[in-house]
Design a protein around this motif. Sequence first.
Motif, PDB file in Angstrom:
ATOM      1  N   VAL A 208      -9.057  -9.038   1.464  1.00 59.35           N
ATOM      2  CA  VAL A 208      -8.260  -9.396   0.290  1.00 59.35           C
ATOM      3  C   VAL A 208      -6.806  -9.162   0.663  1.00 59.35           C
ATOM      4  CG1 VAL A 208      -7.787  -8.904  -2.141  1.00 59.35           C
ATOM      5  CG2 VAL A 208     -10.122  -8.689  -1.258  1.00 59.35           C
ATOM      6  N   GLN A 209      -6.038 -10.244   0.717  1.00 60.40           N
ATOM      7  CA  GLN A 209      -4.620 -10.131   1.071  1.00 60.40           C
ATOM      8  C   GLN A 209      -3.773 -10.287  -0.186  1.00 60.40           C
ATOM      9  OE1 GLN A 209      -3.845 -13.060   4.120  1.00 60.40           O
ATOM     10  NE2 GLN A 209      -4.501 -11.675   5.733  1.00 60.40           N
ATOM     11  N   LEU A 210      -3.024  -9.242  -0.502  1.00 62.32           N
ATOM     12  CA  LEU A 210      -2.149  -9.253  -1.665  1.00 62.32           C
ATOM     13  C   LEU A 210      -0.760  -9.717  -1.238  1.00 62.32           C
ATOM     14  CD1 LEU A 210      -4.272  -6.725  -2.068  1.00 62.32           C
ATOM     15  CD2 LEU A 210      -2.906  -6.428  -4.107  1.00 62.32           C
ATOM     16  N   HIS A 211      -0.122 -10.469  -2.104  1.00 63.97           N
ATOM     17  CA  HIS A 211       1.243 -10.933  -1.824  1.00 63.97           C
ATOM     18  C   HIS A 211       2.239  -9.868  -2.268  1.00 63.97           C
ATOM     19  CE1 HIS A 211       0.151 -15.093  -0.746  1.00 63.97           C
ATOM     20  NE2 HIS A 211      -0.896 -14.833  -1.511  1.00 63.97           N
ATOM     21  N   HIS A 212       3.391  -9.860  -1.608  1.00 64.35           N
ATOM     22  CA  HIS A 212       4.419  -8.870  -1.934  1.00 64.35           C
ATOM     23  C   HIS A 212       4.910  -9.050  -3.354  1.00 64.35           C
ATOM     24  CE1 HIS A 212       4.971  -6.912   1.947  1.00 64.35           C
ATOM     25  NE2 HIS A 212       4.670  -8.088   2.484  1.00 64.35           N
ATOM     26  N   LEU A 213       5.297  -7.938  -3.949  1.00 61.00           N
ATOM     27  CA  LEU A 213       5.804  -7.953  -5.322  1.00 61.00           C
ATOM     28  C   LEU A 213       7.314  -8.159  -5.323  1.00 61.00           C
ATOM     29  CD1 LEU A 213       3.626  -5.076  -6.767  1.00 61.00           C
ATOM     30  CD2 LEU A 213       3.266  -7.527  -6.963  1.00 61.00           C
ATOM     31  N   ALA A 214       7.899  -8.047  -6.492  1.00 60.23           N
ATOM     32  CA  ALA A 214       9.316  -8.383  -6.679  1.00 60.23           C
ATOM     33  C   ALA A 214      10.271  -7.510  -5.872  1.00 60.23           C
ATOM     34  CB  ALA A 214       9.677  -8.300  -8.162  1.00 60.23           C
ATOM     35  N   ASN A 215       9.954  -6.225  -5.733  1.00 62.21           N
ATOM     36  CA  ASN A 215      10.879  -5.372  -4.974  1.00 62.21           C
ATOM     37  C   ASN A 215      10.152  -4.627  -3.862  1.00 62.21           C
ATOM     38  OD1 ASN A 215       9.864  -2.801  -6.009  1.00 62.21           O
ATOM     39  ND2 ASN A 215      10.825  -3.379  -7.950  1.00 62.21           N
ATOM     40  N   GLN A 216      10.924  -4.160  -2.909  1.00 61.82           N
ATOM     41  CA  GLN A 216      10.393  -3.524  -1.700  1.00 61.82           C
ATOM     42  C   GLN A 216       9.651  -2.235  -2.025  1.00 61.82           C
ATOM     43  OE1 GLN A 216      10.238  -4.742   1.289  1.00 61.82           O
ATOM     44  NE2 GLN A 216       9.335  -2.930   2.219  1.00 61.82           N
ATOM     45  N   MET A 217      10.168  -1.452  -2.987  1.00 62.12           N
ATOM     46  CA  MET A 217       9.539  -0.175  -3.318  1.00 62.12           C
ATOM     47  C   MET A 217       8.132  -0.399  -3.884  1.00 62.12           C
ATOM     48  SD  MET A 217      10.012   2.841  -2.918  1.00 62.12           S
ATOM     49  CE  MET A 217      10.784   4.318  -3.365  1.00 62.12           C
ATOM     50  N   SER A 218       7.984  -1.395  -4.747  1.00 63.99           N
ATOM     51  CA  SER A 218       6.661  -1.713  -5.309  1.00 63.99           C
ATOM     52  C   SER A 218       5.713  -2.168  -4.209  1.00 63.99           C
ATOM     53  CB  SER A 218       6.773  -2.803  -6.367  1.00 63.99           C
ATOM     54  OG  SER A 218       7.526  -2.365  -7.460  1.00 63.99           O
ATOM     55  N   SER A 219       6.217  -2.957  -3.290  1.00 64.06           N
ATOM     56  CA  SER A 219       5.378  -3.433  -2.189  1.00 64.06           C
ATOM     57  C   SER A 219       4.910  -2.278  -1.309  1.00 64.06           C
ATOM     58  CB  SER A 219       6.125  -4.471  -1.359  1.00 64.06           C
ATOM     59  OG  SER A 219       6.317  -5.648  -2.119  1.00 64.06           O
ATOM     60  N   GLN A 220       5.755  -1.271  -1.113  1.00 63.39           N
ATOM     61  CA  GLN A 220       5.359  -0.106  -0.323  1.00 63.39           C
ATOM     62  C   GLN A 220       4.251   0.680  -1.027  1.00 63.39           C
ATOM     63  OE1 GLN A 220       9.004   2.014   0.342  1.00 63.39           O
ATOM     64  NE2 GLN A 220       9.639   0.668   2.026  1.00 63.39           N
ATOM     65  N   VAL A 221       4.364   0.787  -2.347  1.00 62.86           N
ATOM     66  CA  VAL A 221       3.337   1.491  -3.115  1.00 62.86           C
ATOM     67  C   VAL A 221       2.019   0.718  -3.034  1.00 62.86           C
ATOM     68  CG1 VAL A 221       2.650   2.215  -5.439  1.00 62.86           C
ATOM     69  CG2 VAL A 221       5.002   2.573  -4.665  1.00 62.86           C
ATOM     70  N   VAL A 222       2.085  -0.614  -3.131  1.00 57.64           N
ATOM     71  CA  VAL A 222       0.884  -1.440  -3.041  1.00 57.64           C
ATOM     72  C   VAL A 222       0.273  -1.333  -1.650  1.00 57.64           C
ATOM     73  CG1 VAL A 222       0.005  -3.810  -3.160  1.00 57.64           C
ATOM     74  CG2 VAL A 222       1.636  -3.008  -4.857  1.00 57.64           C
ATOM     75  N   GLN A 223       1.104  -1.254  -0.617  1.00 57.67           N
ATOM     76  CA  GLN A 223       0.603  -1.089   0.756  1.00 57.67           C
ATOM     77  C   GLN A 223      -0.187   0.202   0.880  1.00 57.67           C
ATOM     78  OE1 GLN A 223       0.650  -3.115   3.455  1.00 57.67           O
ATOM     79  NE2 GLN A 223      -0.547  -1.550   4.497  1.00 57.67           N
ATOM     80  N   GLN A 224       0.324   1.261   0.279  1.00 57.97           N
ATOM     81  CA  GLN A 224      -0.381   2.539   0.317  1.00 57.97           C
ATOM     82  C   GLN A 224      -1.705   2.445  -0.442  1.00 57.97           C
ATOM     83  OE1 GLN A 224       0.252   5.333  -2.474  1.00 57.97           O
ATOM     84  NE2 GLN A 224      -1.150   6.735  -1.448  1.00 57.97           N
ATOM     85  N   LEU A 225      -1.711   1.734  -1.586  1.00 58.88           N
ATOM     86  CA  LEU A 225      -2.948   1.538  -2.345  1.00 58.88           C
ATOM     87  C   LEU A 225      -3.961   0.747  -1.521  1.00 58.88           C
ATOM     88  CD1 LEU A 225      -4.557   1.752  -5.016  1.00 58.88           C
ATOM     89  CD2 LEU A 225      -3.438  -0.381  -5.727  1.00 58.88           C
ATOM     90  N   CYS A 226      -3.494  -0.278  -0.809  1.00 56.00           N
ATOM     91  CA  CYS A 226      -4.382  -1.067   0.054  1.00 56.00           C
ATOM     92  C   CYS A 226      -5.038  -0.183   1.110  1.00 56.00           C
ATOM     93  CB  CYS A 226      -3.604  -2.198   0.734  1.00 56.00           C
ATOM     94  SG  CYS A 226      -3.157  -3.534  -0.368  1.00 56.00           S
ATOM     95  N   GLU A 227      -4.256   0.710   1.726  1.00 58.07           N
ATOM     96  CA  GLU A 227      -4.800   1.600   2.747  1.00 58.07           C
ATOM     97  C   GLU A 227      -5.856   2.538   2.160  1.00 58.07           C
ATOM     98  OE1 GLU A 227      -1.320   3.459   4.373  1.00 58.07           O
ATOM     99  OE2 GLU A 227      -0.607   1.575   5.270  1.00 58.07           O
ATOM    100  N   GLU A 228      -5.574   3.069   0.960  1.00 61.83           N
ATOM    101  CA  GLU A 228      -6.532   3.970   0.299  1.00 61.83           C
ATOM    102  C   GLU A 228      -7.828   3.236  -0.047  1.00 61.83           C
ATOM    103  OE1 GLU A 228      -6.555   7.242  -0.796  1.00 61.83           O
ATOM    104  OE2 GLU A 228      -4.713   7.705   0.272  1.00 61.83           O
ATOM    105  N   LEU A 229      -7.708   2.027  -0.592  1.00 59.57           N
ATOM    106  CA  LEU A 229      -8.898   1.267  -0.973  1.00 59.57           C
ATOM    107  C   LEU A 229      -9.713   0.838   0.240  1.00 59.57           C
ATOM    108  CD1 LEU A 229      -7.483  -0.951  -3.874  1.00 59.57           C
ATOM    109  CD2 LEU A 229      -8.972   1.051  -4.076  1.00 59.57           C
TER     110      LEU A 229
END
Length: 176
Positions: free
Chosen positions: A135-156
């Motif tokens: 499942v590939q998620l697209h980047h969000l509006a800002n860099q900080m949100s994308s970093q948080v989502v990247q961390q969530l992807c790693e955890e999941l």
Amino acid sequence: MSKLTRKRAHFGALSLEGDIEPKNVEAYAQKKAALQEEIEQLNQQVSALKAARKQTKKHITVGELPEEERFKQLSMQSRYLIDAIKMIAYRAETAMANIIRPTMSHTDEARRLLKGIYSNEVDIFVDNEAKILTVQLHHLANQMSSQVVQQLCEELTATETVFPGTELRMIYKMVS
């Protein structure tokens, strides 16, 4: 072909055959007049039907439905099932919010970020040989949100979850 169209076709095919004599012309004119009158009556019927169709309601209330076609309330078992699904979804969202909260500067916006993820587009790829569902998620509006989502992807991904009903292990990634 409608009755009116057939009459029009028949009317168009009507022609005076034979010698032009008064009795032939008169028969032709009578036949033509009868067909013309029938066409006018059919046109009036079409107009009346169109007017009746315009008067037909496009939307009705549930109270206006016949009793046998009205919507029934959910049974208690259905309600329990729906409530259970809602509770599972809420708990899953809470677990994900708890994963991302420590890395966020505004911890109270964790659920809002998750809702942004849910409404964002994803790409799903299946590799049957490796038994992986990516499942590939697209980047969000800002860099900080994308970093948080990247961390969530790693955890999941670390949970090594298998997609229900398959043998596919789920991997989450950010599209780079």
